[in-house]
Write a protein that holds these residues in place. Structure first.
Motif, PDB file in Angstrom:
ATOM      1  N   THR A 157       0.841  -1.209   0.000  1.00  0.00           N
ATOM      2  CA  THR A 157       0.000   0.000   0.000  1.00  0.00           C
ATOM      3  C   THR A 157       0.869   1.249   0.000  1.00  0.00           C
ATOM      4  OG1 THR A 157      -0.154  -0.061   2.418  1.00  0.00           O
ATOM      5  CG2 THR A 157      -1.921  -1.151   1.167  1.00  0.00           C
ATOM      6  N   ARG A 211       3.352  12.504  15.572  1.00  0.00           N
ATOM      7  CA  ARG A 211       1.992  11.978  15.557  1.00  0.00           C
ATOM      8  C   ARG A 211       1.372  12.128  16.939  1.00  0.00           C
ATOM      9  NH1 ARG A 211      -0.135   7.441  12.171  1.00  0.00           N
ATOM     10  NH2 ARG A 211      -1.810   6.355  13.255  1.00  0.00           N
ATOM     11  N   ASP A 223      -3.654   8.831  18.327  1.00  0.00           N
ATOM     12  CA  ASP A 223      -3.852   8.179  17.028  1.00  0.00           C
ATOM     13  C   ASP A 223      -3.206   6.788  17.026  1.00  0.00           C
ATOM     14  OD1 ASP A 223      -4.414   7.621  14.422  1.00  0.00           O
ATOM     15  OD2 ASP A 223      -3.258   9.276  13.570  1.00  0.00           O
ATOM     16  N   ILE A 263      -1.376   0.686  13.289  1.00  0.00           N
ATOM     17  CA  ILE A 263      -1.700  -0.638  12.754  1.00  0.00           C
ATOM     18  C   ILE A 263      -0.549  -1.590  13.089  1.00  0.00           C
ATOM     19  CG2 ILE A 263      -2.011  -1.984  10.631  1.00  0.00           C
ATOM     20  CD1 ILE A 263      -3.439   0.475   9.433  1.00  0.00           C
ATOM     21  N   HIS A 305       1.379  -4.917  12.123  1.00  0.00           N
ATOM     22  CA  HIS A 305       1.589  -5.796  10.965  1.00  0.00           C
ATOM     23  C   HIS A 305       2.049  -7.154  11.449  1.00  0.00           C
ATOM     24  CE1 HIS A 305       1.565  -1.729   9.462  1.00  0.00           C
ATOM     25  NE2 HIS A 305       1.346  -2.192   8.241  1.00  0.00           N
ATOM     26  N   SER A 309      -8.883  -2.151  21.661  1.00  0.00           N
ATOM     27  CA  SER A 309      -8.854  -2.850  20.373  1.00  0.00           C
ATOM     28  C   SER A 309      -7.510  -2.625  19.693  1.00  0.00           C
ATOM     29  CB  SER A 309      -9.966  -2.303  19.478  1.00  0.00           C
ATOM     30  OG  SER A 309      -9.796  -0.906  19.306  1.00  0.00           O
ATOM     31  N   ARG A 317      -2.918  -6.085  10.388  1.00  0.00           N
ATOM     32  CA  ARG A 317      -2.853  -6.291   8.941  1.00  0.00           C
ATOM     33  C   ARG A 317      -1.696  -7.212   8.593  1.00  0.00           C
ATOM     34  NH1 ARG A 317      -1.444  -4.297   3.671  1.00  0.00           N
ATOM     35  NH2 ARG A 317       0.170  -2.727   4.041  1.00  0.00           N
ATOM     36  N   PRO A 373       2.783   2.995  11.266  1.00  0.00           N
ATOM     37  CA  PRO A 373       1.922   3.910  10.517  1.00  0.00           C
ATOM     38  C   PRO A 373       2.603   4.186   9.170  1.00  0.00           C
ATOM     39  CG  PRO A 373       3.302   5.173  11.989  1.00  0.00           C
ATOM     40  CD  PRO A 373       3.710   3.712  12.142  1.00  0.00           C
ATOM     41  N   SER A 374       1.939   4.906   8.313  1.00  0.00           N
ATOM     42  CA  SER A 374       2.587   5.343   7.082  1.00  0.00           C
ATOM     43  C   SER A 374       3.784   6.213   7.465  1.00  0.00           C
ATOM     44  CB  SER A 374       1.597   6.114   6.222  1.00  0.00           C
ATOM     45  OG  SER A 374       0.971   7.136   6.975  1.00  0.00           O
ATOM     46  N   SER A 410      -4.535   0.750   3.360  1.00  0.00           N
ATOM     47  CA  SER A 410      -5.446  -0.383   3.504  1.00  0.00           C
ATOM     48  C   SER A 410      -6.857   0.059   3.884  1.00  0.00           C
ATOM     49  CB  SER A 410      -4.904  -1.336   4.576  1.00  0.00           C
ATOM     50  OG  SER A 410      -4.800  -0.666   5.820  1.00  0.00           O
ATOM     51  N   ILE A 416      -9.880  -0.257   6.322  1.00  0.00           N
ATOM     52  CA  ILE A 416      -9.969  -0.650   7.740  1.00  0.00           C
ATOM     53  C   ILE A 416     -11.409  -1.002   8.096  1.00  0.00           C
ATOM     54  CG2 ILE A 416      -9.489  -0.022  10.132  1.00  0.00           C
ATOM     55  CD1 ILE A 416      -7.490   2.030   9.178  1.00  0.00           C
ATOM     56  N   ARG A 446     -12.107   3.179   7.299  1.00  0.00           N
ATOM     57  CA  ARG A 446     -11.368   3.910   6.256  1.00  0.00           C
ATOM     58  C   ARG A 446     -11.457   3.126   4.959  1.00  0.00           C
ATOM     59  NH1 ARG A 446      -4.937   4.684   6.909  1.00  0.00           N
ATOM     60  NH2 ARG A 446      -4.994   2.464   6.401  1.00  0.00           N
ATOM     61  N   PRO A 462      -8.376   8.555  13.443  1.00  0.00           N
ATOM     62  CA  PRO A 462      -7.867   9.869  13.068  1.00  0.00           C
ATOM     63  C   PRO A 462      -7.513   9.971  11.585  1.00  0.00           C
ATOM     64  CG  PRO A 462      -6.990   9.252  15.182  1.00  0.00           C
ATOM     65  CD  PRO A 462      -7.739   8.059  14.655  1.00  0.00           C
ATOM     66  N   GLY A 463      -7.334   8.829  10.917  1.00  0.00           N
ATOM     67  CA  GLY A 463      -7.204   8.874   9.469  1.00  0.00           C
ATOM     68  C   GLY A 463      -8.463   9.477   8.868  1.00  0.00           C
TER      69      GLY A 463
HETATM   70  O1  TXA Z   1      -1.910   0.552   4.305  1.00  0.00           O
HETATM   71  C1  TXA Z   1      -1.812   0.868   5.481  1.00  0.00           C
HETATM   72  O2  TXA Z   1      -2.711   0.669   6.308  1.00  0.00           O
HETATM   73  C2  TXA Z   1      -0.514   1.550   5.929  1.00  0.00           C
HETATM   74  C3  TXA Z   1       0.638   0.536   5.812  1.00  0.00           C
HETATM   75  C4  TXA Z   1       1.926   1.073   6.355  1.00  0.00           C
HETATM   76  O3  TXA Z   1       0.266  -0.665   6.417  1.00  0.00           O
HETATM   77  N1  TXA Z   1      -0.609   2.038   7.253  1.00  0.00           N
HETATM   78  C5  TXA Z   1      -1.352   3.126   7.590  1.00  0.00           C
HETATM   79  O4  TXA Z   1      -1.227   3.492   8.921  1.00  0.00           O
HETATM   80  O5  TXA Z   1      -2.027   3.747   6.804  1.00  0.00           O
HETATM   81  P1  TXA Z   1      -1.692   4.883   9.508  1.00  0.00           P
HETATM   82  O6  TXA Z   1      -1.194   4.924  10.898  1.00  0.00           O
HETATM   83  O7  TXA Z   1      -1.270   5.972   8.619  1.00  0.00           O
HETATM   84  O8  TXA Z   1      -3.245   4.765   9.592  1.00  0.00           O
HETATM   85  C6  TXA Z   1      -3.805   3.863  10.508  1.00  0.00           C
HETATM   86  C7  TXA Z   1      -5.206   4.181  10.827  1.00  0.00           C
HETATM   87  C8  TXA Z   1      -5.315   5.451  11.631  1.00  0.00           C
HETATM   88  O9  TXA Z   1      -6.296   6.299  11.088  1.00  0.00           O
HETATM   89  C9  TXA Z   1      -5.734   4.935  12.993  1.00  0.00           C
HETATM   90  O10 TXA Z   1      -6.526   5.823  13.673  1.00  0.00           O
HETATM   91  C10 TXA Z   1      -6.490   3.665  12.656  1.00  0.00           C
HETATM   92  O11 TXA Z   1      -5.740   3.128  11.618  1.00  0.00           O
HETATM   93  N2  TXA Z   1      -6.483   2.736  13.791  1.00  0.00           N
HETATM   94  C11 TXA Z   1      -5.441   2.078  14.313  1.00  0.00           C
HETATM   95  N3  TXA Z   1      -5.800   1.353  15.378  1.00  0.00           N
HETATM   96  C12 TXA Z   1      -7.117   1.537  15.548  1.00  0.00           C
HETATM   97  C13 TXA Z   1      -8.095   1.052  16.487  1.00  0.00           C
HETATM   98  N4  TXA Z   1      -7.747   0.233  17.477  1.00  0.00           N
HETATM   99  N5  TXA Z   1      -9.367   1.465  16.334  1.00  0.00           N
HETATM  100  C14 TXA Z   1      -9.718   2.301  15.332  1.00  0.00           C
HETATM  101  N6  TXA Z   1      -8.850   2.793  14.410  1.00  0.00           N
HETATM  102  C15 TXA Z   1      -7.574   2.412  14.520  1.00  0.00           C
END
Ligand code: TXA
Ligand code: MG
Length: 317
Positions: free
Chosen positions: A29, A52, A56, A59, A61, A111, A115, A136-137, A175, A177, A189, A217-218
């Motif tokens: 991604t 960050r 927030d 994810i 992996h 939670s 991924r 995260p990204s 990805s 979500i 998302r 927060p995404g």
């Molecule tokens: O494709 C992707 O998902 C990429 C690659 C690196 O795997 N990662 C990515 O991570 O986009 P990031 O941190 O930019 O976005 C992750 C999103 C955030 O908006 C965060 O709030 C949400 O996932 N998130 C993470 N854990 C969560 C949870 N327990 N409940 C709700 N949302 C969650």
């Protein structure tokens, strides 16, 4: 420092992860900024490097069933069905977290987002590290996600000891979500897997807006944003000639009416959404760096990947 991903550099990256360090690595991604998801101090560095906010969550992996069971306390049947269909791949599921995952990873939520990525370098890194990797990204908070090692290096290079270069990202958009925390599955998302494909496996998925869940927060209205103001317009005719001369235009496919702009970036030859998604973030970065006064973008249809593309364009504007 950027290093071509080889078995040797991946082994070194894995050793860094195991010793509490931070590594940038490719996924299908976008590029991620990773640390051992079971090590709170290691994960804290990710938040510092990206600036960050601590609310927030990240994810996590994983590679293989054992790692899934180590990070999630429970995997409901519909989630299992989804993983069987789309992992490894651009799908993240939010599940009840296990005690192995420290609060900093989930921003205190009960939670965890999980991924299994589909990139040979990410998978080799996870296998060699033998740890789930929180990532995260690999971009400063709020900015466009990186789809190449050079993108990571340009903004975070000074603070990241090792950036594994696995080439440009095949999918190019983050990805999808899906949360399994509420009474029914919810889309947090839109992303690399279309909602239609997901609903074919588990039935109706609610949109986060009408689901009582912690918001991702995404989903902040402004996110994934270039510094140059971007405006999403319904049609070319909405952009007056005077507004075109110092502006750049982002088009999903060629359009003969796109005249008078300082620059026109065409994301695909024929409007193929897979190609549009793969090229979107690199184009946004290129245009943002070129110093135009404004950016304009035209919409794509909100089906399949188009939902994620439109989501990112709206948040970029
Ligand atoms: O494709 C992707 O998902 C990429 C690659 C690196 O795997 N990662 C990515 O991570 O986009 P990031 O941190 O930019 O976005 C992750 C999103 C955030 O908006 C965060 O709030 C949400 O996932 N998130 C993470 N854990 C969560 C949870 N327990 N409940 C709700 N949302 C969650
Ligand atoms: Mg991000």
């Amino acid at each position: 420092m950027i290093e071509l991903a080889t078995s040797e550099s991946v082994a070194r990256a894995a050793a860094l992860i195991r010793s509490g360090g931070v590594v940038a690595f490719p996924t299908e991604t976008v590029y991620g900024l990773g640390a051992d998801a079971t090590n709170a101090a290691a994960v804290a560095q990710i938040f510092a490097i990206k600036a960050r906010p601590s609310f927030d969550p990240l994810i996590v992996h994983i590679e293989g069933a054992a790692m899934l069971d180590a990070v999630a306390a429970q995997v409901p049947d519909p989630a299992r069905a989804l993983l069987a269909a789309f992992w490894p791949g651009p799908l993240t599921v939010v599940l009840p977290k296990s005690v192995a995952i420290p609060d900093i990873v989930t921003a205190g939520l009960p939670s965890v987002a999980v991924r299994q990525p589909d990139h040979p370098v990410a998978r080799a890194l996870l296998r060699a590290a033998g740890r789930p990797i929180a990532a995260p990204s690999a971009n400063p908070f709020g900015y466009v996600s990186p789809t190449s090692a050079a993108h990571v290096d340009a903004q975070l290079g000074a603070r990241v000891p090792l950036i594994l270069d696995g080439g440009p990202c095949r999918v190019g958009i983050e990805s999808t979500i899906i949360s399994f925390i509420g009474a029914t599955p919810a889309l947090l998302r839109p992303g690399g897997i279309g909602l239609e494909d997901i609903e074919r496996v588990i039935g109706t998925v609610h949109l986060a807006a009408d689901a009582p869940l912690p918001s991702a927060p995404g989903q902040l209205p402004s996110h994934y944003a270039p510094r140059t103001p971007l405006e999403l317009v319904a049609q070319l005719a909405d952009i007056p000639a005077a507004a075109r001369t110092a502006a750049a235009l982002l088009l999903p496919r060629p359009d003969p009416a796109a005249v008078g702009f300082a620059c026109v970036e065409v994301l695909s030859d024929d409007g193929d959404l897979t190609v549009v998604a793969a090229n979107l973030f690199a184009a946004l970065r290129r245009l943002d760096a070129a110093g135009y006064t404004r950016l304009f973008a035209l919409p794509v249809a909100e089906v399949g990947l188009g939902r994620a593309i439109m989501d990112r364009l709206r948040r970029a504007s």
